[in-house]
Design a protein around this motif. Sequence first.
Motif, PDB file in Angstrom:
ATOM      1  N   ILE A   1       0.858  -1.180   0.000  1.00  0.00           N
ATOM      2  CA  ILE A   1       0.000   0.000   0.000  1.00  0.00           C
ATOM      3  C   ILE A   1       0.896   1.232   0.000  1.00  0.00           C
ATOM      4  O   ILE A   1       1.806   1.353   0.823  1.00  0.00           O
ATOM      5  CB  ILE A   1      -0.900   0.019   1.251  1.00  0.00           C
TER       6      ILE A   1
ATOM      7  N   VAL B 248       1.038   5.269   0.443  1.00  0.00           N
ATOM      8  CA  VAL B 248       0.346   6.464   0.923  1.00  0.00           C
ATOM      9  C   VAL B 248       1.320   7.634   0.813  1.00  0.00           C
ATOM     10  O   VAL B 248       2.536   7.445   0.814  1.00  0.00           O
ATOM     11  CB  VAL B 248      -0.142   6.298   2.378  1.00  0.00           C
TER      12      VAL B 248
ATOM     13  N   ARG C 281       0.390   8.625   7.867  1.00  0.00           N
ATOM     14  CA  ARG C 281      -0.687   7.699   7.534  1.00  0.00           C
ATOM     15  C   ARG C 281      -0.234   6.242   7.604  1.00  0.00           C
ATOM     16  O   ARG C 281      -1.060   5.328   7.686  1.00  0.00           O
ATOM     17  CB  ARG C 281      -1.248   8.012   6.141  1.00  0.00           C
TER      18      ARG C 281
ATOM     19  N   VAL D 195      -2.533   3.077   9.014  1.00  0.00           N
ATOM     20  CA  VAL D 195      -2.894   1.873   8.256  1.00  0.00           C
ATOM     21  C   VAL D 195      -2.443   0.624   8.985  1.00  0.00           C
ATOM     22  O   VAL D 195      -3.211  -0.326   9.169  1.00  0.00           O
ATOM     23  CB  VAL D 195      -2.279   1.916   6.839  1.00  0.00           C
ATOM     24  N   SER D 196      -1.185   0.607   9.436  1.00  0.00           N
ATOM     25  CA  SER D 196      -0.635  -0.624  10.021  1.00  0.00           C
ATOM     26  C   SER D 196      -1.273  -0.996  11.348  1.00  0.00           C
ATOM     27  O   SER D 196      -1.158  -2.146  11.793  1.00  0.00           O
ATOM     28  CB  SER D 196       0.884  -0.510  10.184  1.00  0.00           C
TER      29      SER D 196
ATOM     30  N   TYR E 251      -4.193  -1.562  11.778  1.00  0.00           N
ATOM     31  CA  TYR E 251      -5.206  -2.563  11.442  1.00  0.00           C
ATOM     32  C   TYR E 251      -4.589  -3.922  11.102  1.00  0.00           C
ATOM     33  O   TYR E 251      -5.324  -4.895  10.941  1.00  0.00           O
ATOM     34  CB  TYR E 251      -6.060  -2.078  10.268  1.00  0.00           C
TER      35      TYR E 251
ATOM     36  N   VAL F  71       2.894  -1.391   4.079  1.00  0.00           N
ATOM     37  CA  VAL F  71       2.412  -0.032   3.816  1.00  0.00           C
ATOM     38  C   VAL F  71       3.625   0.892   3.846  1.00  0.00           C
ATOM     39  O   VAL F  71       4.494   0.770   4.712  1.00  0.00           O
ATOM     40  CB  VAL F  71       1.327   0.415   4.819  1.00  0.00           C
TER      41      VAL F  71
ATOM     42  N   ILE G  89      -9.234   3.813   4.675  1.00  0.00           N
ATOM     43  CA  ILE G  89      -8.288   2.771   5.074  1.00  0.00           C
ATOM     44  C   ILE G  89      -8.994   1.427   5.255  1.00  0.00           C
ATOM     45  O   ILE G  89      -8.555   0.404   4.722  1.00  0.00           O
ATOM     46  CB  ILE G  89      -7.561   3.182   6.369  1.00  0.00           C
ATOM     47  N   THR G  90     -10.073   1.417   6.009  1.00  0.00           N
ATOM     48  CA  THR G  90     -10.767   0.150   6.261  1.00  0.00           C
ATOM     49  C   THR G  90     -11.396  -0.400   4.987  1.00  0.00           C
ATOM     50  O   THR G  90     -11.402  -1.615   4.769  1.00  0.00           O
ATOM     51  CB  THR G  90     -11.835   0.326   7.353  1.00  0.00           C
TER      52      THR G  90
ATOM     53  N   LEU H 105      -8.481  -1.910   2.858  1.00  0.00           N
ATOM     54  CA  LEU H 105      -7.931  -3.119   3.464  1.00  0.00           C
ATOM     55  C   LEU H 105      -8.883  -4.290   3.380  1.00  0.00           C
ATOM     56  O   LEU H 105      -8.460  -5.443   3.196  1.00  0.00           O
ATOM     57  CB  LEU H 105      -7.552  -2.857   4.926  1.00  0.00           C
TER      58      LEU H 105
END
Length: 284
Positions: free
Chosen positions: A33, A35, A40, A44-45, A47, A74, A275-276, A279
Motif C-alpha cells: 500500500i 500512501v 498515515r 494503516v498498520s 489494522y 504499507v 483505510i478500512t 484493506l
Amino acid sequence: MLNKLAASELVLNEDGSVYHLNLLPEDIAEKIILVGDPDRVAKVSKYFDTVEIKKNKREFYTHTGTLRGERITVMSTGIGTENIDIVMNELDALVNIDLKNKEFKTKHSALQLFRMGTCGSVNSDVQVDNMLVTQNVVGLDGLMHFYQDYEFENEFSRNFLEKFPYQKIKPMLYFADWSEELGELYKDAKYHGNTATFPGFYAPQGRQLRLKAIDDKFLETLNDLGVTNFEMETSAIYALSKLLGHQAITVNNVIANRRRGEFSADHHASEKNLITWVLDRIIK
C-alpha cells in the motif's frame, strides 16, 4: 544492456539496503500500500494483525506485517511523481535485482501496488467523502519522457491529446491505465474515473496566491476532456508499473470538489473509512 550494474547506478547503504527507502528484499511483501503522508503509515498498520518491520529514511516510512494471515506492506512516498520515481525503481530493485552482485535476476517478480490517497474533483457531480478508483490517468509532469520504450494510448488518451488546448504543456503529457485485475477488487466503488496527475499544488491545480495560474478555466477544461479528479502521484505509479511489469491501482477518497467549492466536513473520519474500505478488499 549490461547485466552488471555500476555502483553509481544502483546506490546502496552500508547494510546493503536500497539507498532512499532503506529497505532489504525481505522487508517488503508482494502487496504494498502506497500512501503519501508518513503519518498515515501507522494509521494503516494499526489494522494489521502483526507488524514485524518498521523502517524509515527521510519521508519514506515502511511497516510490514500480516493481515488475516497474509503478509502486507504499507509505505509512504511523500508528495509528487519525482518521489514515485524513487519508490518504484527501488521497490523493483528489491525484487528483481540481486543487490549483492548488482545483477538482474532471471526470474521476474511482480508486485501489487495499491495507492491509497485523497484527491479533489473537477466534476460537479462527484460527491465528497466517497471512493474514486482511477481507471485512466494523464500525467502533466513529463516524467515518462525520460524513459525509453514507454508508449501508451487508448481512447481516453487520443481524445485528450486531440482536444487539449495548452500547447506549452502538451509536450509533457503521458498516459496510463489501471490493472484490470486489481480493479476487480474495487468494482463496488461509488466512482470510477479518469485522473489528472499534476506536478504542483498551486498553479497546476488552478490555485492563485500572488502568482497567476495559466488561466481561470484550466480545471473546467480538464473536466470537459473527461477528467474526473486530480492528485500528484498516480500517473507515475501506473506508467512505471507498466514498464517494470507490476500491477497498480489507485483508490482515492474525494475530500474536495473544486467546482462546487466544497471540502470534507470531517476528513479524518473520511480517511479512516478509506483505510478500512481498501484493506477489506486487499485481503479477504
